[in-house]
Design a protein around this motif. Structure first.
Motif, PDB file in Angstrom:
ATOM      1  N   LEU A 188       0.830  -1.208   0.000  1.00  0.00           N
ATOM      2  CA  LEU A 188       0.000   0.000   0.000  1.00  0.00           C
ATOM      3  C   LEU A 188       0.865   1.258   0.000  1.00  0.00           C
ATOM      4  O   LEU A 188       0.556   2.247  -0.672  1.00  0.00           O
ATOM      5  CB  LEU A 188      -0.925  -0.006   1.220  1.00  0.00           C
ATOM      6  N   THR A 189       1.963   1.202   0.742  1.00  0.00           N
ATOM      7  CA  THR A 189       2.859   2.354   0.812  1.00  0.00           C
ATOM      8  C   THR A 189       3.491   2.644  -0.546  1.00  0.00           C
ATOM      9  O   THR A 189       3.536   3.794  -0.997  1.00  0.00           O
ATOM     10  CB  THR A 189       3.956   2.101   1.861  1.00  0.00           C
ATOM     11  N   ALA A 235      -1.861  -1.158  -8.170  1.00  0.00           N
ATOM     12  CA  ALA A 235      -1.582  -2.369  -7.391  1.00  0.00           C
ATOM     13  C   ALA A 235      -0.936  -3.434  -8.268  1.00  0.00           C
ATOM     14  O   ALA A 235       0.058  -4.065  -7.876  1.00  0.00           O
ATOM     15  CB  ALA A 235      -2.870  -2.895  -6.766  1.00  0.00           C
ATOM     16  N   MET A 236      -1.470  -3.639  -9.456  1.00  0.00           N
ATOM     17  CA  MET A 236      -0.890  -4.639 -10.350  1.00  0.00           C
ATOM     18  C   MET A 236       0.507  -4.223 -10.796  1.00  0.00           C
ATOM     19  O   MET A 236       1.404  -5.062 -10.934  1.00  0.00           O
ATOM     20  CB  MET A 236      -1.790  -4.842 -11.568  1.00  0.00           C
ATOM     21  N   ASP A 250      -1.859 -13.859  -7.857  1.00  0.00           N
ATOM     22  CA  ASP A 250      -2.061 -12.564  -7.200  1.00  0.00           C
ATOM     23  C   ASP A 250      -3.061 -11.706  -7.970  1.00  0.00           C
ATOM     24  O   ASP A 250      -3.870 -10.992  -7.370  1.00  0.00           O
ATOM     25  CB  ASP A 250      -0.727 -11.826  -7.067  1.00  0.00           C
ATOM     26  N   ARG A 251      -2.998 -11.767  -9.299  1.00  0.00           N
ATOM     27  CA  ARG A 251      -3.957 -11.011 -10.105  1.00  0.00           C
ATOM     28  C   ARG A 251      -5.381 -11.500  -9.838  1.00  0.00           C
ATOM     29  O   ARG A 251      -6.312 -10.700  -9.676  1.00  0.00           O
ATOM     30  CB  ARG A 251      -3.621 -11.155 -11.592  1.00  0.00           C
ATOM     31  N   GLN A 252      -5.546 -12.824  -9.770  1.00  0.00           N
ATOM     32  CA  GLN A 252      -6.863 -13.390  -9.483  1.00  0.00           C
ATOM     33  C   GLN A 252      -7.323 -13.026  -8.070  1.00  0.00           C
ATOM     34  O   GLN A 252      -8.505 -12.756  -7.842  1.00  0.00           O
ATOM     35  CB  GLN A 252      -6.821 -14.908  -9.648  1.00  0.00           C
ATOM     36  N   ALA A 253      -6.382 -13.025  -7.125  1.00  0.00           N
ATOM     37  CA  ALA A 253      -6.725 -12.686  -5.741  1.00  0.00           C
ATOM     38  C   ALA A 253      -7.177 -11.233  -5.632  1.00  0.00           C
ATOM     39  O   ALA A 253      -8.156 -10.921  -4.936  1.00  0.00           O
ATOM     40  CB  ALA A 253      -5.524 -12.937  -4.834  1.00  0.00           C
ATOM     41  N   LEU A 254      -6.465 -10.336  -6.307  1.00  0.00           N
ATOM     42  CA  LEU A 254      -6.846  -8.924  -6.288  1.00  0.00           C
ATOM     43  C   LEU A 254      -8.244  -8.740  -6.873  1.00  0.00           C
ATOM     44  O   LEU A 254      -9.079  -8.014  -6.315  1.00  0.00           O
ATOM     45  CB  LEU A 254      -5.821  -8.110  -7.080  1.00  0.00           C
ATOM     46  N   ALA A 255      -8.504  -9.429  -7.984  1.00  0.00           N
ATOM     47  CA  ALA A 255      -9.825  -9.339  -8.612  1.00  0.00           C
ATOM     48  C   ALA A 255     -10.901  -9.952  -7.726  1.00  0.00           C
ATOM     49  O   ALA A 255     -12.027  -9.440  -7.650  1.00  0.00           O
ATOM     50  CB  ALA A 255      -9.797 -10.034  -9.975  1.00  0.00           C
TER      51      ALA A 255
END
Length: 347
Positions: A177-178, A302-303, A319-324
């Motif tokens: 996030l930072t 984020a990506m 990670d892409r799937q998790a973010l989505a």
């Protein structure tokens, strides 16, 4: 309290030198002012004492001078203060002040050891590095980041606390996030807090995202709490500001939990991550939910950050799937007909 300090005299007892300070065991007292005065960097070094009214006024002037040097950017200042400690010494206040004058001052003489203007001509200005240089962002990514920053025309400052067990990716989520905030041109801070355990110990971090300079990285009352376990929920939920958001890593709240004056969203991120094939992406699912719920940062940013951190394509895809998945959960279970969903999803 009462541990041996650099100014503890030879023979003086403390909780960490109960038989008195012995040079052969604890070493000799350290004369910090004299040591620092041998360096080039300090512009002002003084030792003062709080043993009588005259010296107290001198101490006040010394501290003021040091703060003014800092304010004016003149350089490093150091003020050493010999202060009485009646409680630990077992003396009344008057006797403690007398002991400073009669015992401490002869060993640590009061003096101005350094007082000069910095020689700014002798040293060249340090090279300035842009955020892009520090983060190793390519020119293409930098242009994209500037475009993404436009999404924050409605942005307000956010303070976020992420809490859970060690090994759940608590600190990593804060770091992501930072870095996202930096890429979007925000002032950011990240302050971790964790125990000595390598795994399963408590851990949390503070993240500040702001358009202005950040006064302190410490967050007492966050706008958002991401609680990755029940212990963290019970410990920090009531610190969230009224009207804030709590993302809780479960499908429902504990039955005996009193709802705080904040919006609570229960999201079974661990179960969702397990279905994706790796429980390690639980924090990424919660990050996706955070971005969708608050719109504090762009998912595209984020990506971009994840792509620089993760080199293996198969892990990056998870990670892409998790973010989505985190973003879709907010859309499908919270924003659209949240009242009709099973208890525990949104309150």
């Amino acid at each position: 309290g009462g541990q041996m300090a650099p100014t503890t005299l030879v023979g003086q007892k403390s909780t960490t030198s109960p038989w008195g300070r012995r040079p052969v065991n604890e070493g000799y007292p350290l004369h910090m002012s004299e040591l620092l005065a041998t360096l080039e960097a300090p512009v002002y070094v003084e030792r003062v004492a709080l043993c009588d009214n005259k010296n107290i006024m001198k101490a006040r002037r010394a501290v003021r001078r040091a703060l003014e040097n800092q304010r004016d950017g003149l350089g490093f200042s150091f003020v050493e203060i010999l202060s009485p400690c009646p409680t630990i010494w077992g003396k009344d206040p008057v006797e403690a002040r007398r002991w400073v004058a009669e015992k401490l001052v002869p060993t640590f003489p009061l003096n101005v050891f350094r007082d000069r203007k910095p020689d700014t001509t002798a040293s060249a200005a340090p090279p300035q590095r842009t955020v892009s240089d520090v983060l190793e962002i390519s020119a293409k990514d930098e242009i994209a980041s500037r475009q993404l920053a436009d999404h924050s025309h409605h942005f307000r400052d956010y303070t976020i606390k992420v809490a859970g067990f060690g090994g759940q990716g608590v600190l990593l989520l804060g770091q992501l996030l930072t870095e996202m905030g930096m890429r979007e041109g925000l002032d950011v801070s990240w302050l971790p807090s964790y125990g000595p355990e390598m795994r399963s110990g408590s851990a949390h971090c503070h993240v500040c995202l702001s358009k202005e300079r950040i006064g302190s990285p410490l967050i007492s009352h966050p706008d958002v709490l991401i609680a990755m376990n029940e212990i963290s929920l019970r410990k920090f939920a009531h610190q969230v500001v009224p009207g804030g958001v709590i993302l809780y890593n479960r499908d429902r709240l504990p039955s005996d939990f009193a709802l705080p004056n904040a919006r609570v969203i229960c999201i079974p991120a661990s179960e969702m991550a397990d279905k994706l094939g790796s429980t390690k992406v639980t924090n990424i699912i919660l990050m996706g939910a955070l971005l969708e719920e608050t719109e504090c940062l762009s998912p595209a940013t984020a990506m971009g950050v994840l792509e620089t951190k993760i080199k293996k394509l198969d892990l990056l895809e998870i990670d892409r799937q998790a973010l989505a998945a985190g973003r879709n959960f907010i859309d499908s279970h919270v924003r659209v007909g949240a009242v009709s969903q099973p208890d525990g999803f949104a309150y």
